[in-house]
Design a protein around this motif. Structure first.
Motif, PDB file in Angstrom:
ATOM      1  N   GLN A 154       0.827  -1.204   0.000  1.00  0.00           N
ATOM      2  CA  GLN A 154       0.000   0.000   0.000  1.00  0.00           C
ATOM      3  C   GLN A 154       0.866   1.261   0.000  1.00  0.00           C
ATOM      4  O   GLN A 154       0.538   2.261  -0.639  1.00  0.00           O
ATOM      5  N   GLN A 155       1.987   1.199   0.693  1.00  0.00           N
ATOM      6  CA  GLN A 155       2.875   2.360   0.759  1.00  0.00           C
ATOM      7  C   GLN A 155       3.470   2.683  -0.610  1.00  0.00           C
ATOM      8  O   GLN A 155       3.561   3.850  -0.993  1.00  0.00           O
ATOM      9  N   LEU A 156       3.882   1.657  -1.339  1.00  0.00           N
ATOM     10  CA  LEU A 156       4.471   1.940  -2.658  1.00  0.00           C
ATOM     11  C   LEU A 156       3.388   2.354  -3.656  1.00  0.00           C
ATOM     12  O   LEU A 156       3.644   3.146  -4.565  1.00  0.00           O
ATOM     13  N   ILE A 157       2.160   1.843  -3.464  1.00  0.00           N
ATOM     14  CA  ILE A 157       1.052   2.290  -4.310  1.00  0.00           C
ATOM     15  C   ILE A 157       0.765   3.766  -4.036  1.00  0.00           C
ATOM     16  O   ILE A 157       0.583   4.564  -4.962  1.00  0.00           O
ATOM     17  N   LYS A 158       0.748   4.126  -2.752  1.00  0.00           N
ATOM     18  CA  LYS A 158       0.484   5.518  -2.378  1.00  0.00           C
ATOM     19  C   LYS A 158       1.543   6.451  -2.950  1.00  0.00           C
ATOM     20  O   LYS A 158       1.255   7.594  -3.314  1.00  0.00           O
ATOM     21  N   ALA A 159       2.768   5.941  -3.050  1.00  0.00           N
ATOM     22  CA  ALA A 159       3.862   6.744  -3.612  1.00  0.00           C
ATOM     23  C   ALA A 159       3.745   6.900  -5.121  1.00  0.00           C
ATOM     24  O   ALA A 159       4.507   7.660  -5.734  1.00  0.00           O
ATOM     25  N   GLY A 160       2.802   6.196  -5.728  1.00  0.00           N
ATOM     26  CA  GLY A 160       2.593   6.309  -7.172  1.00  0.00           C
ATOM     27  C   GLY A 160       3.432   5.364  -7.995  1.00  0.00           C
ATOM     28  O   GLY A 160       3.506   5.500  -9.224  1.00  0.00           O
ATOM     29  N   ASP A 161       4.050   4.355  -7.355  1.00  0.00           N
ATOM     30  CA  ASP A 161       4.969   3.477  -8.083  1.00  0.00           C
ATOM     31  C   ASP A 161       4.268   2.545  -9.060  1.00  0.00           C
ATOM     32  O   ASP A 161       4.914   1.972  -9.947  1.00  0.00           O
ATOM     33  N   LEU A 162       2.957   2.364  -8.926  1.00  0.00           N
ATOM     34  CA  LEU A 162       2.218   1.518  -9.863  1.00  0.00           C
ATOM     35  C   LEU A 162       1.323   2.335 -10.785  1.00  0.00           C
ATOM     36  O   LEU A 162       0.458   1.789 -11.469  1.00  0.00           O
ATOM     37  N   GLU A 163       1.546   3.636 -10.802  1.00  0.00           N
ATOM     38  CA  GLU A 163       0.783   4.514 -11.697  1.00  0.00           C
ATOM     39  C   GLU A 163       1.456   4.539 -13.062  1.00  0.00           C
ATOM     40  O   GLU A 163       2.347   5.346 -13.320  1.00  0.00           O
ATOM     41  N   VAL A 164       1.038   3.642 -13.904  1.00  0.00           N
ATOM     42  CA  VAL A 164       1.614   3.523 -15.241  1.00  0.00           C
ATOM     43  C   VAL A 164       0.482   3.533 -16.268  1.00  0.00           C
ATOM     44  O   VAL A 164      -0.479   2.770 -16.140  1.00  0.00           O
ATOM     45  N   THR A 165       0.603   4.384 -17.252  1.00  0.00           N
ATOM     46  CA  THR A 165      -0.348   4.397 -18.360  1.00  0.00           C
ATOM     47  C   THR A 165       0.394   3.950 -19.614  1.00  0.00           C
ATOM     48  O   THR A 165       1.356   4.593 -20.040  1.00  0.00           O
ATOM     49  N   SER A 166      -0.026   2.841 -20.180  1.00  0.00           N
ATOM     50  CA  SER A 166       0.676   2.275 -21.330  1.00  0.00           C
ATOM     51  C   SER A 166      -0.280   1.421 -22.144  1.00  0.00           C
ATOM     52  O   SER A 166      -1.180   0.775 -21.594  1.00  0.00           O
ATOM     53  N   SER A 167      -0.067   1.399 -23.446  1.00  0.00           N
ATOM     54  CA  SER A 167      -0.850   0.542 -24.338  1.00  0.00           C
ATOM     55  C   SER A 167      -0.114  -0.757 -24.663  1.00  0.00           C
ATOM     56  O   SER A 167      -0.589  -1.562 -25.462  1.00  0.00           O
ATOM     57  N   ASP A 168       1.049  -0.969 -24.040  1.00  0.00           N
ATOM     58  CA  ASP A 168       1.879  -2.128 -24.364  1.00  0.00           C
ATOM     59  C   ASP A 168       1.150  -3.456 -24.160  1.00  0.00           C
ATOM     60  O   ASP A 168       1.330  -4.399 -24.945  1.00  0.00           O
ATOM     61  N   PHE A 169       0.365  -3.530 -23.093  1.00  0.00           N
ATOM     62  CA  PHE A 169      -0.256  -4.805 -22.740  1.00  0.00           C
ATOM     63  C   PHE A 169      -1.196  -5.283 -23.840  1.00  0.00           C
ATOM     64  O   PHE A 169      -1.060  -6.397 -24.367  1.00  0.00           O
ATOM     65  N   GLU A 170      -2.154  -4.457 -24.190  1.00  0.00           N
ATOM     66  CA  GLU A 170      -3.131  -4.878 -25.187  1.00  0.00           C
ATOM     67  C   GLU A 170      -2.491  -5.056 -26.562  1.00  0.00           C
ATOM     68  O   GLU A 170      -2.900  -5.920 -27.331  1.00  0.00           O
ATOM     69  N   GLN A 171      -1.477  -4.251 -26.870  1.00  0.00           N
ATOM     70  CA  GLN A 171      -0.780  -4.422 -28.150  1.00  0.00           C
ATOM     71  C   GLN A 171      -0.056  -5.762 -28.191  1.00  0.00           C
ATOM     72  O   GLN A 171      -0.023  -6.435 -29.231  1.00  0.00           O
ATOM     73  N   THR A 172       0.516  -6.166 -27.062  1.00  0.00           N
ATOM     74  CA  THR A 172       1.214  -7.450 -27.007  1.00  0.00           C
ATOM     75  C   THR A 172       0.238  -8.606 -27.136  1.00  0.00           C
ATOM     76  O   THR A 172       0.499  -9.589 -27.849  1.00  0.00           O
ATOM     77  N   LEU A 173      -0.916  -8.501 -26.478  1.00  0.00           N
ATOM     78  CA  LEU A 173      -1.916  -9.564 -26.529  1.00  0.00           C
ATOM     79  C   LEU A 173      -2.642  -9.617 -27.867  1.00  0.00           C
ATOM     80  O   LEU A 173      -3.053 -10.683 -28.311  1.00  0.00           O
ATOM     81  N   GLY A 174      -2.831  -8.446 -28.457  1.00  0.00           N
ATOM     82  CA  GLY A 174      -3.606  -8.384 -29.684  1.00  0.00           C
ATOM     83  C   GLY A 174      -5.099  -8.395 -29.443  1.00  0.00           C
ATOM     84  O   GLY A 174      -5.888  -8.594 -30.376  1.00  0.00           O
ATOM     85  N   HIS A 175      -5.494  -8.161 -28.203  1.00  0.00           N
ATOM     86  CA  HIS A 175      -6.918  -8.082 -27.859  1.00  0.00           C
ATOM     87  C   HIS A 175      -7.050  -7.326 -26.542  1.00  0.00           C
ATOM     88  O   HIS A 175      -6.073  -7.186 -25.797  1.00  0.00           O
ATOM     89  N   PRO A 176      -8.253  -6.848 -26.217  1.00  0.00           N
ATOM     90  CA  PRO A 176      -8.432  -6.079 -24.984  1.00  0.00           C
ATOM     91  C   PRO A 176      -8.248  -6.939 -23.731  1.00  0.00           C
ATOM     92  O   PRO A 176      -8.458  -8.157 -23.746  1.00  0.00           O
ATOM     93  N   LEU A 177      -7.870  -6.277 -22.652  1.00  0.00           N
ATOM     94  CA  LEU A 177      -7.838  -6.922 -21.350  1.00  0.00           C
ATOM     95  C   LEU A 177      -9.265  -7.059 -20.812  1.00  0.00           C
ATOM     96  O   LEU A 177     -10.173  -6.346 -21.240  1.00  0.00           O
ATOM     97  N   ALA A 178      -9.441  -7.969 -19.879  1.00  0.00           N
ATOM     98  CA  ALA A 178     -10.724  -8.062 -19.195  1.00  0.00           C
ATOM     99  C   ALA A 178     -10.974  -6.760 -18.435  1.00  0.00           C
ATOM    100  O   ALA A 178     -10.044  -6.141 -17.915  1.00  0.00           O
ATOM    101  N   SER A 179     -12.230  -6.348 -18.377  1.00  0.00           N
ATOM    102  CA  SER A 179     -12.557  -5.169 -17.582  1.00  0.00           C
ATOM    103  C   SER A 179     -12.351  -5.491 -16.109  1.00  0.00           C
ATOM    104  O   SER A 179     -12.253  -6.664 -15.709  1.00  0.00           O
ATOM    105  N   LEU A 180     -12.293  -4.457 -15.278  1.00  0.00           N
ATOM    106  CA  LEU A 180     -12.096  -4.668 -13.849  1.00  0.00           C
ATOM    107  C   LEU A 180     -13.233  -5.518 -13.270  1.00  0.00           C
ATOM    108  O   LEU A 180     -12.999  -6.429 -12.470  1.00  0.00           O
TER     109      LEU A 180
END
Length: 287
Positions: free
Chosen positions: A251-277
């Motif tokens: 939780q501390q590293l999340i609060k620090a923003g360490d997992l705040e990443v915006t990227s299209s790499d994932f879906e481009q690698t898969l070739g399809h959308p990710l599951a919704s939350l």
């Protein structure tokens, strides 16, 4: 061409093998395991099984013989740097031409309890001269299972990741989706950059609570607690003290923003959308 997957009997490794078999012949796949007895089902599927341990260079030297492309699934914290060094060094000696490594989100630009070992390993692989791709995995939605189950019981999703500036975000995705991405990269059937930031759509814990409410049909709200109250709440819900404090560290590293990443790499690698939350929550919790 031969493809070796380390940690093959683990959760992520299992998903990698499942998807990799759809991309390359099973007979070309090698599963590295520490306990051969746990790999009987892999042999039945036509996958080659070799025994090796990150802490034993000699076993890795034998296991990597004749391997072309290798996936290094990160080991457990503790002696990880030395163990990863064994893997990379023996892969280099064996003539492995490509190595993919499951790293950590934004690894080279953050400093936390998880990033140090990944920074070390990425640098080691870069110095080896082997072609490589760093799979910078954000966060498995499955990692939140304890918090999610407690929220379904109490109607409150506890976190300690908020602050006056606003709630930090996490790029949650399903472990199987990370496994599929790793399989696609390992297969070599598509060109990939040396770094892939594999992050889902950024969401806050408030949004996670809303999605859980929709997925379950039960009212769930988010509750942001200070660190002591967060640990007390987890212990009160039956989580051991050590596990509660470990969760607080995340939780501390999340609060620090360490997992705040915006990227299209994932879906481009898969070739399809990710599951919704919401879809992911239903899958993880069996809703």
């Amino acid at each position: 061409m031969t493809y070796l997957v380390t940690g093959a009997t683990g959760g992520l490794g299992g998903y990698v093998l499942e998807y990799l078999k759809q991309l390359v012949p099973a007979s070309d796949i090698i599963a590295l395991v520490r306990n051969e007895g746990k790999a009987a089902s892999l042999k039945e599927q036509g996958v080659q099984v070799r025994v090796g341990d990150y802490g034993d260079s000699d076993s890795l030297s034998a296991a990597f013989t004749g391997v072309d492309r290798l996936l290094l699934i990160s080991g457990a914290p503790g002696n990880r740097q030395a163990e990863h060094a064994h893997v990379v060094n023996e892969a280099k000696k064996a003539g492995v031409s490509f190595i993919a490594y499951t790293s950590f989100a934004n690894a080279s630009n953050v400093d936390n309890m998880l990033s140090t070992d990944h920074q070390f390993t990425e640098q080691l692989i870069e110095r080896s001269g082997m072609e490589h791709t760093f799979l910078r995995n954000n966060w498995y939605l499955e990692n939140e299972t304890a918090l999610l189950k407690a929220a379904l019981d109490t109607g409150e999703l506890d976190s300690s990741a908020g602050d006056a500036a606003g709630d930090a975000t996490v790029g949650w995705a399903l472990k199987r989706e990370y496994g599929e991405a790793a399989a696609r990269v390992l297969s070599g059937r598509q060109e990939n950059p040396s770094i892939l930031e594999l992050s889902g759509q950024p969401h806050t814990y408030k949004q996670l609570a809303q999605a859980l409410s929709h997925a379950s049909g039960k009212p769930v709200t988010s509750r942001d607690l200070d660190e002591d109250a967060f640990v007390d709440a987890l212990e009160g819900k039956g989580l051991p003290e050590e596990a509660a404090k470990g969760t607080l560290g995340i939780q501390q590293l999340i609060k620090a923003g360490d997992l705040e990443v915006t990227s299209s790499d994932f879906e481009q690698t898969l070739g399809h959308p990710l599951a919704s939350l919401e879809e992911g929550l239903k899958e993880v919790l069996g809703l």
